[in-house]
Design a protein around this motif. Structure first.
Motif, PDB file in Angstrom:
ATOM      1  N   SER A   1       1.272 -18.737   9.288  1.00 35.64           N
ATOM      2  CA  SER A   1       1.138 -17.556   8.487  1.00 35.64           C
ATOM      3  C   SER A   1       1.866 -16.825   8.967  1.00 35.64           C
ATOM      4  N   HIS A   2       2.362 -16.419   7.703  1.00 40.10           N
ATOM      5  CA  HIS A   2       3.597 -15.164   7.849  1.00 40.10           C
ATOM      6  C   HIS A   2       3.599 -14.152   7.968  1.00 40.10           C
ATOM      7  N   TYR A   3       3.529 -13.170   8.708  1.00 39.20           N
ATOM      8  CA  TYR A   3       3.290 -12.011   9.229  1.00 39.20           C
ATOM      9  C   TYR A   3       4.320 -10.664   8.299  1.00 39.20           C
ATOM     10  N   HIS A   4       4.021 -10.055   6.976  1.00 37.15           N
ATOM     11  CA  HIS A   4       5.270  -9.187   7.106  1.00 37.15           C
ATOM     12  C   HIS A   4       5.105  -7.876   7.234  1.00 37.15           C
ATOM     13  N   THR A   5       3.994  -7.198   7.922  1.00 37.16           N
ATOM     14  CA  THR A   5       3.778  -5.834   8.293  1.00 37.16           C
ATOM     15  C   THR A   5       3.214  -6.098   9.927  1.00 37.16           C
ATOM     16  N   ILE A   6       3.048  -5.142  10.334  1.00 32.26           N
ATOM     17  CA  ILE A   6       2.949  -5.492  12.033  1.00 32.26           C
ATOM     18  C   ILE A   6       1.336  -4.814  12.292  1.00 32.26           C
ATOM     19  N   ASP A   7       0.180  -4.653  11.398  1.00 33.03           N
ATOM     20  CA  ASP A   7      -1.269  -4.358  11.620  1.00 33.03           C
ATOM     21  C   ASP A   7      -2.015  -4.039  12.394  1.00 33.03           C
ATOM     22  N   PRO A   8      -2.593  -3.455  13.072  1.00 33.72           N
ATOM     23  CA  PRO A   8      -3.391  -4.149  14.898  1.00 33.72           C
ATOM     24  C   PRO A   8      -4.415  -5.346  14.065  1.00 33.72           C
TER      25      PRO A   8
ATOM     26  N   LYS B   1       1.352  -1.100   0.007  1.00 37.12           N
ATOM     27  CA  LYS B   1      -0.468   0.618   0.347  1.00 37.12           C
ATOM     28  C   LYS B   1       0.882   1.361  -0.179  1.00 37.12           C
ATOM     29  N   VAL B   2       2.234   1.272   0.196  1.00 38.67           N
ATOM     30  CA  VAL B   2       3.263   1.864   0.427  1.00 38.67           C
ATOM     31  C   VAL B   2       3.910   2.046  -0.632  1.00 38.67           C
ATOM     32  N   LYS B   3       3.947   2.564  -1.932  1.00 33.18           N
ATOM     33  CA  LYS B   3       4.951   2.946  -2.997  1.00 33.18           C
ATOM     34  C   LYS B   3       6.474   2.962  -2.244  1.00 33.18           C
ATOM     35  N   GLY B   4       7.203   2.280  -2.845  1.00 30.36           N
ATOM     36  CA  GLY B   4       8.892   3.631  -2.731  1.00 30.36           C
ATOM     37  C   GLY B   4       9.690   2.717  -1.313  1.00 30.36           C
ATOM     38  N   GLN B   5       8.598   1.694  -0.411  1.00 33.64           N
ATOM     39  CA  GLN B   5       9.584   1.151   0.648  1.00 33.64           C
ATOM     40  C   GLN B   5      10.291  -0.155   0.222  1.00 33.64           C
ATOM     41  N   GLY B   6      11.540  -0.425   0.683  1.00 32.64           N
ATOM     42  CA  GLY B   6      12.026  -2.348   0.855  1.00 32.64           C
ATOM     43  C   GLY B   6      10.805  -3.244   1.285  1.00 32.64           C
ATOM     44  N   VAL B   7      10.388  -2.539   1.962  1.00 29.33           N
ATOM     45  CA  VAL B   7       9.653  -4.091   3.219  1.00 29.33           C
ATOM     46  C   VAL B   7       8.841  -4.612   1.749  1.00 29.33           C
TER      47      VAL B   7
ATOM     48  N   TYR C   1       7.844 -11.609  10.056  1.00 26.81           N
ATOM     49  CA  TYR C   1       9.552 -11.507   9.021  1.00 26.81           C
ATOM     50  C   TYR C   1       9.805  -9.841   9.374  1.00 26.81           C
ATOM     51  N   VAL C   2      11.106  -9.791  10.376  1.00 23.17           N
ATOM     52  CA  VAL C   2      11.044  -8.425  11.041  1.00 23.17           C
ATOM     53  C   VAL C   2      12.287  -7.586   9.556  1.00 23.17           C
ATOM     54  N   HIS C   3      11.943  -6.697   9.201  1.00 22.22           N
ATOM     55  CA  HIS C   3      12.452  -5.823   8.198  1.00 22.22           C
ATOM     56  C   HIS C   3      12.312  -4.601   9.128  1.00 22.22           C
ATOM     57  N   PHE C   4      11.998  -4.464  10.493  1.00 22.68           N
ATOM     58  CA  PHE C   4      12.473  -3.951  10.464  1.00 22.68           C
ATOM     59  C   PHE C   4      12.331  -3.214  12.472  1.00 22.68           C
TER      60      PHE C   4
ATOM     61  N   SER D   1       5.830  -6.330  20.906  1.00 22.89           N
ATOM     62  CA  SER D   1       5.403  -6.808  21.456  1.00 22.89           C
ATOM     63  C   SER D   1       4.673  -7.809  20.304  1.00 22.89           C
ATOM     64  N   PHE D   2       4.333  -7.421  19.393  1.00 24.40           N
ATOM     65  CA  PHE D   2       3.729  -7.839  17.835  1.00 24.40           C
ATOM     66  C   PHE D   2       5.304  -9.184  17.613  1.00 24.40           C
ATOM     67  N   TYR D   3       6.438  -9.209  17.744  1.00 25.90           N
ATOM     68  CA  TYR D   3       7.203 -10.369  17.581  1.00 25.90           C
ATOM     69  C   TYR D   3       7.307 -11.309  18.577  1.00 25.90           C
ATOM     70  N   LYS D   4       6.684 -10.806  19.579  1.00 21.89           N
ATOM     71  CA  LYS D   4       7.064 -11.512  20.791  1.00 21.89           C
ATOM     72  C   LYS D   4       5.581 -12.329  20.336  1.00 21.89           C
ATOM     73  N   ARG D   5       4.198 -12.143  19.790  1.00 27.14           N
ATOM     74  CA  ARG D   5       3.583 -13.620  19.620  1.00 27.14           C
ATOM     75  C   ARG D   5       3.732 -14.455  18.788  1.00 27.14           C
ATOM     76  N   MET D   6       5.033 -14.271  17.784  1.00 27.92           N
ATOM     77  CA  MET D   6       5.112 -15.444  16.766  1.00 27.92           C
ATOM     78  C   MET D   6       6.000 -16.621  17.476  1.00 27.92           C
ATOM     79  N   ASP D   7       5.404 -17.755  16.970  1.00 29.05           N
ATOM     80  CA  ASP D   7       6.048 -18.760  17.084  1.00 29.05           C
ATOM     81  C   ASP D   7       7.664 -18.499  16.431  1.00 29.05           C
ATOM     82  N   HIS D   8       7.992 -17.572  14.919  1.00 23.47           N
ATOM     83  CA  HIS D   8       9.324 -18.512  14.809  1.00 23.47           C
ATOM     84  C   HIS D   8       9.414 -16.634  14.154  1.00 23.47           C
TER      85      HIS D   8
END
Length: 338
Positions: free
Chosen positions: A51-58, A13-19, A75-78, A103-110
């Protein structure tokens, strides 16, 4: 039975970013190489093996509490540290946002990181090292490749480069990217041509927006700010350039560097520690503006050195090619599905 992988992302949705670029590359890779082994769905809250999470939307955060998600991969991009210099967020909202990220990253199994140096930083936040895997970014050779001399000359004429030594920078226009040093180089090297391909992806939220906007609107005669460029057109800019320069103060694993390698363009970088474990030896290291300016002068006077780094870019592109990374991703998903 194929492994069902549900991708969660709003990066496009956000153009021009590496993620967004990294996310789109992975989707293409899986569909191209493993249409029978991996069943990919996007932003569907249905039952999945992974389930593979690329962004951290609520809304994605809330979805992690469902048992339908299977193995949850982040997926930790930042990290909070890498956002400094990118976005201008006032307190107390900045502290709240940074806590939310972890907190989002800590919800992950991997967790998957694109740079091994981030493993220790994640463990410092309390995430177990054994659940973190390093898998680098990659680019497609059929999308980013070196033009022949005739096509390169044509593109250079179209972009107004003509016969000038051309330096290319790519990324969002923001403090963290070191754009001010890029501008200063252009001001002090009027015999060369400079192009910055990228814009203000986050508008006025961009750190340093007011100062940078003044220069973008009225740049030196030998500096062109293109604004946000469609990714399919970036290959033209790489091939039109003689040198790719990314003066960033902080990065993870910039897609632009891999794209430059894939196009056979010599690469100059601010010599960040995080590059040492992934691409050391493939680029021209610099410490600060003065070093960049001196190296730029030496390169324009020494064609042999420039050609040496063209060969190193070719070598690096083989290591971070799509084919090389395809098996790594299949093995990773297969191990989690078991």
């Amino acid at each position: 039975m194929p492994i069902k992988v549900n991708m969660f992302s709003s990066a496009s949705k956000v153009k021009g970013q590496g993620v967004g670029s990294a996310y789109e590359e992975l989707i293409r890779l899986l569909k191209r190489h493993f249409p029978k082994q991996i069943d990919v769905s996007i932003n569907k809250f249905t039952r999945a093996d992974i389930s593979h999470y690329h962004t951290i939307d609520p809304k994605f955060y809330l979805s992690t509490f469902s048992k339908k998600r299977g193995v949850k991969v982040g997926y930790v991009h930042f990290l909070p540290e890498t956002i400094e210099g990118s976005l201008s967020i006032p307190q107390p909202f900045r502290a709240i946002f940074y806590k939310y990220i972890i907190s989002f990253y800590k919800r992950m199994d991997h967790i998957v990181v694109v740079n091994p140096t981030f493993i220790d930083q994640l463990t410092a936040y309390g995430i177990k090292k054994e659940i973190i895997t390093y898998i680098p970014n990659f680019v497609r050779k059929d999308e980013f490749y070196r033009f022949d001399d005739k096509k390169r000359s044509q593109i250079r004429n179209e972009l107004g480069v003509n016969n000038r030594f051309t330096v290319l920078g790519i990324g969002q226009v923001q403090e963290r990217k070191g754009v001010k040093d890029f501008i200063k180089l252009a001001e002090n090297n009027p015999d060369k041509f400079f192009i910055w391909a990228g814009g203000f992806s986050f508008g006025r939220l961009t750190d340093g927006y007011a100062d940078l906007k003044k220069v973008v609107d009225n740049p030196p005669r030998n500096l062109k700010f293109t604004g946000i460029v469609d990714r399919s057109k970036l290959v033209d800019y790489y091939n039109a350039s003689d040198l790719f320069l990314l003066p960033s103060y902080n990065e993870l694993f910039p897609m632009s560097v891999l794209e430059a390698f894939s196009c056979g363009v010599p690469v100059m970088l601010r010599d960040l520690d995080l590059y040492h474990s992934i691409i050391k030896g493939y680029y021209i290291p610099t410490n600060d503006y003065s070093d960049m300016n001196e190296q730029l002068r030496l390169l324009t006077e020494n064609e042999d050195k420039l050609n040496e780094f063209k060969k190193l870019s070719d070598k690096a592109s083989e290591e971070y090619s799509e084919d090389h990374l395809a098996k790594i991703w299949l093995d990773f998903y297969s191990s989690l599905a078991k």
